[in-house]
Scaffold this motif. Sequence first.
Motif, PDB file in Angstrom:
ATOM      1  N   LEU A  65     -21.319 -17.005   0.547  1.00 23.20           N
ATOM      2  CA  LEU A  65     -22.812 -16.820   0.352  1.00 23.20           C
ATOM      3  C   LEU A  65     -23.325 -15.767   1.324  1.00 23.20           C
ATOM      4  O   LEU A  65     -24.171 -15.104   1.227  1.00 23.20           O
ATOM      5  N   ALA A  66     -22.585 -15.692   2.777  1.00 25.49           N
ATOM      6  CA  ALA A  66     -22.881 -14.843   3.750  1.00 25.49           C
ATOM      7  C   ALA A  66     -22.714 -13.526   3.162  1.00 25.49           C
ATOM      8  O   ALA A  66     -23.500 -12.491   3.647  1.00 25.49           O
ATOM      9  N   LEU A  67     -21.600 -13.257   2.629  1.00 24.68           N
ATOM     10  CA  LEU A  67     -21.150 -11.848   2.009  1.00 24.68           C
ATOM     11  C   LEU A  67     -22.083 -11.482   0.779  1.00 24.68           C
ATOM     12  O   LEU A  67     -22.794 -10.294   0.819  1.00 24.68           O
ATOM     13  N   ALA A  68     -22.600 -12.364   0.023  1.00 26.66           N
ATOM     14  CA  ALA A  68     -23.625 -11.998  -1.236  1.00 26.66           C
ATOM     15  C   ALA A  68     -24.989 -11.925  -0.543  1.00 26.66           C
ATOM     16  O   ALA A  68     -25.501 -10.922  -1.082  1.00 26.66           O
ATOM     17  N   THR A  69     -25.395 -12.641   0.456  1.00 27.43           N
ATOM     18  CA  THR A  69     -26.956 -12.323   0.809  1.00 27.43           C
ATOM     19  C   THR A  69     -26.853 -11.381   1.971  1.00 27.43           C
ATOM     20  O   THR A  69     -28.066 -11.055   2.320  1.00 27.43           O
ATOM     21  N   GLY A  70     -25.760 -11.105   2.706  1.00 31.21           N
ATOM     22  CA  GLY A  70     -26.007 -10.251   3.986  1.00 31.21           C
ATOM     23  C   GLY A  70     -26.321 -10.957   5.122  1.00 31.21           C
ATOM     24  O   GLY A  70     -26.747 -10.320   6.215  1.00 31.21           O
ATOM     25  N   ILE A  71     -26.442 -12.188   5.148  1.00 29.67           N
ATOM     26  CA  ILE A  71     -27.064 -13.150   6.161  1.00 29.67           C
ATOM     27  C   ILE A  71     -25.658 -13.647   7.034  1.00 29.67           C
ATOM     28  O   ILE A  71     -24.490 -13.922   6.472  1.00 29.67           O
ATOM     29  N   SER A  72     -25.705 -13.654   8.207  1.00 30.16           N
ATOM     30  CA  SER A  72     -24.681 -14.157   9.005  1.00 30.16           C
ATOM     31  C   SER A  72     -24.120 -15.402   8.511  1.00 30.16           C
ATOM     32  O   SER A  72     -24.851 -16.423   8.154  1.00 30.16           O
ATOM     33  N   GLU A  73     -22.899 -15.973   8.930  1.00 28.48           N
ATOM     34  CA  GLU A  73     -22.195 -17.306   8.465  1.00 28.48           C
ATOM     35  C   GLU A  73     -22.859 -18.243   9.005  1.00 28.48           C
ATOM     36  O   GLU A  73     -23.235 -19.254   8.650  1.00 28.48           O
ATOM     37  N   SER A  74     -23.092 -17.846  10.277  1.00 31.94           N
ATOM     38  CA  SER A  74     -24.035 -19.172  11.156  1.00 31.94           C
ATOM     39  C   SER A  74     -25.402 -19.284  10.732  1.00 31.94           C
ATOM     40  O   SER A  74     -25.788 -20.537  10.296  1.00 31.94           O
ATOM     41  N   THR A  75     -26.307 -18.309  10.338  1.00 28.05           N
ATOM     42  CA  THR A  75     -27.671 -18.409   9.611  1.00 28.05           C
ATOM     43  C   THR A  75     -27.433 -19.098   8.334  1.00 28.05           C
ATOM     44  O   THR A  75     -28.311 -19.822   8.003  1.00 28.05           O
ATOM     45  N   VAL A  76     -26.525 -18.774   7.611  1.00 25.46           N
ATOM     46  CA  VAL A  76     -26.194 -19.304   6.241  1.00 25.46           C
ATOM     47  C   VAL A  76     -25.939 -20.995   6.318  1.00 25.46           C
ATOM     48  O   VAL A  76     -26.648 -21.622   5.753  1.00 25.46           O
ATOM     49  N   SER A  77     -24.989 -21.299   7.404  1.00 26.70           N
ATOM     50  CA  SER A  77     -24.792 -22.492   7.444  1.00 26.70           C
ATOM     51  C   SER A  77     -26.215 -23.466   8.173  1.00 26.70           C
ATOM     52  O   SER A  77     -26.406 -24.402   7.730  1.00 26.70           O
ATOM     53  N   GLN A  78     -26.832 -22.771   8.937  1.00 26.20           N
ATOM     54  CA  GLN A  78     -28.348 -23.325   9.224  1.00 26.20           C
ATOM     55  C   GLN A  78     -29.248 -23.515   8.249  1.00 26.20           C
ATOM     56  O   GLN A  78     -29.783 -24.786   7.881  1.00 26.20           O
ATOM     57  N   ILE A  79     -29.146 -22.334   7.114  1.00 26.21           N
ATOM     58  CA  ILE A  79     -30.033 -22.495   5.968  1.00 26.21           C
ATOM     59  C   ILE A  79     -29.660 -23.771   5.058  1.00 26.21           C
ATOM     60  O   ILE A  79     -30.348 -24.426   4.316  1.00 26.21           O
ATOM     61  N   LEU A  80     -28.032 -23.885   4.836  1.00 23.65           N
ATOM     62  CA  LEU A  80     -27.730 -24.818   3.940  1.00 23.65           C
ATOM     63  C   LEU A  80     -27.803 -26.382   4.552  1.00 23.65           C
ATOM     64  O   LEU A  80     -28.030 -27.111   3.841  1.00 23.65           O
ATOM     65  N   ARG A  81     -27.892 -26.461   5.746  1.00 23.01           N
ATOM     66  CA  ARG A  81     -28.459 -27.804   6.526  1.00 23.01           C
ATOM     67  C   ARG A  81     -29.727 -28.136   5.995  1.00 23.01           C
ATOM     68  O   ARG A  81     -29.897 -29.282   5.777  1.00 23.01           O
ATOM     69  N   LEU A  82     -30.565 -27.268   6.249  1.00 22.45           N
ATOM     70  CA  LEU A  82     -32.090 -27.507   5.706  1.00 22.45           C
ATOM     71  C   LEU A  82     -32.160 -28.040   4.452  1.00 22.45           C
ATOM     72  O   LEU A  82     -32.679 -28.778   3.855  1.00 22.45           O
ATOM     73  N   LEU A  83     -31.503 -26.989   3.396  1.00 22.79           N
ATOM     74  CA  LEU A  83     -31.353 -27.275   2.035  1.00 22.79           C
ATOM     75  C   LEU A  83     -30.604 -28.525   1.664  1.00 22.79           C
ATOM     76  O   LEU A  83     -30.891 -29.292   0.500  1.00 22.79           O
TER      77      LEU A  83
END
Length: 126
Positions: A65-83
């Motif tokens: 997801l980080a690679l696909a979106t260009g968002i850092s892994e830590s930010t993707v993890s935070q987003i996924l926690r909210l989702l």
Amino acid sequence: MHLVPDERAHRRPIDEHTVCEAIAGIGDPEAVRGWADRFSLLADPGRLSVLLAVHRAGPIAVTDLALATGISESTVSQILRLLRVSGAVTAAKDGRVVRYRFTAPDLAPLLASIPPLEIPPLEHDA
């Protein structure tokens, strides 16, 4: 004006029938709050990007997801926690990798209405 709450009944409408139709169209205030919360998930480009990626390509890992979106892994993890908390995605362990799957059928038609990126066909050497 049978649908107007008592605290607003003193106000004069221009068209009583239209006021009642509008109130009926709005529906239950709690449901409106719930939908506003759901839409807030989509209000941030990062969250929307992650949600679209999981919806269209899931199950998918954080690294991908980080690679696909260009968002850092830590930010993707935070987003996924909210989702996850909102019920939009679930996580399942696949060996040592956690993959995320879309689980919000109420949002699926809305996400499906967003056009995906047109990917040009690969050119092959002739």
